[in-house]
Design an enzyme around this catalytic site. Sequence first.
Site, PDB file in Angstrom:
ATOM      1  N   ASP A  24       0.234  -1.540  -0.066  1.00  0.00           N
ATOM      2  CA  ASP A  24      -0.682   0.053   0.053  1.00  0.00           C
ATOM      3  C   ASP A  24       0.643   1.094   0.326  1.00  0.00           C
ATOM      4  O   ASP A  24       0.499   2.123   0.678  1.00  0.00           O
ATOM      5  CB  ASP A  24      -1.439   0.391   1.458  1.00  0.00           C
ATOM      6  N   ARG A  33      11.216   3.802  -3.920  1.00  0.00           N
ATOM      7  CA  ARG A  33      11.229   2.411  -3.807  1.00  0.00           C
ATOM      8  C   ARG A  33      11.615   2.185  -5.451  1.00  0.00           C
ATOM      9  O   ARG A  33      12.968   1.177  -5.931  1.00  0.00           O
ATOM     10  CB  ARG A  33      10.271   1.121  -3.377  1.00  0.00           C
ATOM     11  N   LYS A 137      -6.394  -0.506   6.406  1.00  0.00           N
ATOM     12  CA  LYS A 137      -5.523   0.024   7.027  1.00  0.00           C
ATOM     13  C   LYS A 137      -4.948   1.412   7.941  1.00  0.00           C
ATOM     14  O   LYS A 137      -5.772   2.066   6.677  1.00  0.00           O
ATOM     15  CB  LYS A 137      -4.291  -0.590   6.679  1.00  0.00           C
ATOM     16  N   GLU A 178      -2.865   0.667  13.612  1.00  0.00           N
ATOM     17  CA  GLU A 178      -0.966   0.120  13.598  1.00  0.00           C
ATOM     18  C   GLU A 178      -0.497   1.793  13.835  1.00  0.00           C
ATOM     19  O   GLU A 178      -0.866   2.379  12.823  1.00  0.00           O
ATOM     20  CB  GLU A 178      -0.969   0.580  12.109  1.00  0.00           C
ATOM     21  N   LYS A 220      -1.488  -4.058  14.548  1.00  0.00           N
ATOM     22  CA  LYS A 220      -0.301  -4.381  13.939  1.00  0.00           C
ATOM     23  C   LYS A 220       0.985  -3.429  14.424  1.00  0.00           C
ATOM     24  O   LYS A 220       0.939  -2.175  14.007  1.00  0.00           O
ATOM     25  CB  LYS A 220      -0.090  -3.455  11.752  1.00  0.00           C
ATOM     26  N   GLY A 264      12.075  -1.561   8.731  1.00  0.00           N
ATOM     27  CA  GLY A 264      12.819  -1.257   8.029  1.00  0.00           C
ATOM     28  C   GLY A 264      13.854  -1.540   8.253  1.00  0.00           C
ATOM     29  O   GLY A 264      15.225  -1.830   8.230  1.00  0.00           O
ATOM     30  N   SER A 290       2.537  -8.368   8.886  1.00  0.00           N
ATOM     31  CA  SER A 290       1.692  -7.717   7.486  1.00  0.00           C
ATOM     32  C   SER A 290       2.904  -6.783   7.277  1.00  0.00           C
ATOM     33  O   SER A 290       3.160  -5.991   7.265  1.00  0.00           O
ATOM     34  CB  SER A 290       1.289  -7.283   8.198  1.00  0.00           C
TER      35      SER A 290
HETATM   36  P1  13P Z   1       7.722  -2.273   6.747  1.00  0.00           P
HETATM   37  O1  13P Z   1       7.300  -3.418   6.977  1.00  0.00           O
HETATM   38  O2  13P Z   1       7.542  -1.490   5.719  1.00  0.00           O
HETATM   39  O3  13P Z   1       7.328  -1.253   8.201  1.00  0.00           O
HETATM   40  O4  13P Z   1       5.694  -1.656   5.549  1.00  0.00           O
HETATM   41  C1  13P Z   1       4.644  -2.294   6.494  1.00  0.00           C
HETATM   42  C2  13P Z   1       3.147  -1.086   6.591  1.00  0.00           C
HETATM   43  O5  13P Z   1       2.602  -1.300   6.662  1.00  0.00           O
HETATM   44  C3  13P Z   1       4.156  -0.309   7.382  1.00  0.00           C
HETATM   45  O6  13P Z   1       2.567   1.216   7.448  1.00  0.00           O
END
Ligand code: 13P
Length: 342
Positions: A24, A33, A137, A178, A220, A264, A290
Amino acid sequence: MNLAELNRIANAMVAPGKGILAADESSGTIKKRFDAIKVESTEDNRRDYREMLFRSREAMSKYISGVILYDETIWQKAKDGTPLVKLIEQAGAIPGIKVDEGTQPLPNCPGELITVGLDKLAERLKKYYEQGARFAKWRAVIDIGKGIPSYAAVHTNAHALARYAALCQQAEIVPIVEPEVLMDGDHGIDQCFEVTEFVLKETFQELYYQKVALEGMILKPNMAISGKKAQNRASVEEVAEKTVRLLKGCVPPAVPGIAFLSGGQSDEEATAHLDAMNRIGGLPWKLTFSYGRALQAAPQKAWSGKTENTAAGQQAFTHRAQMNSLASKGEWKADLEKKKAA
Ligand code: 13P
């Protein structure tokens, strides 16, 4: 709210041996990226890249329970005209959607952020449901630094997470909650533990006040982990032991599952940590992944924007998904990584 259905979906998101692919990335993040692999971030390239992942039949049907999509992707069609959402469903996985609209500076809290996107969220959720999304999310970002996080930032972000979660459940969508404590600094694992504990306590308090059904959500979180720039970073065993202790103290057993972000960590670090936690065992919830970066760094590199590398990209994705699947059962071994490299 149909709690039985929300609970069914939440359980499917953390089904044994499966975890979630976080694909996402916002347009800004995916550009970063793509810059790293020298690929131009056009709408078609973003589509081709994600189509490659979603057509990885083995990974998607055996190891991935659901995919978090960005708004652009949920409306996109594959090259042959099949909606990308359909590719995910055909593989037996569940489409999900990032609904937060990023962060803004939080007034009176220098250096701290608030996640935005609550306005009109109820209407947006309806459209996403019609488009096939069954979970969503929202990411709150908490940084550790001199004098931060402040109570105001932790509370305001927890309040917004609970507002979002309540709106999702009203729309029959399972919220992934999250609250991410960043691992960017040079802080030690114990400081990360304390801040994460504070953030999780506040988040579950807000979820309670706003009557969010814990059986119909997924948490999360970050792991309890040393900052990236810390001296003497904590070992895999210490991260696993402290993260499990932290979560046991903060997350009620009514929550069906916890799906970590990678934040990271290197690919293998993220896998090793998840595996070590599941080896501890005796946990009241499922513990799975996730991951965004820890699942996608390898396939991005292998693909590098070239059609002829599609199979190599899919193979790299399948390998990481399989390694994390094993870790979600406490069955991963480091030498499985070497075998791949050989
Ligand atoms: P990372 O696993 O790269 O931290 O990304 C997960 C994510 O959904 C961050 O919001």
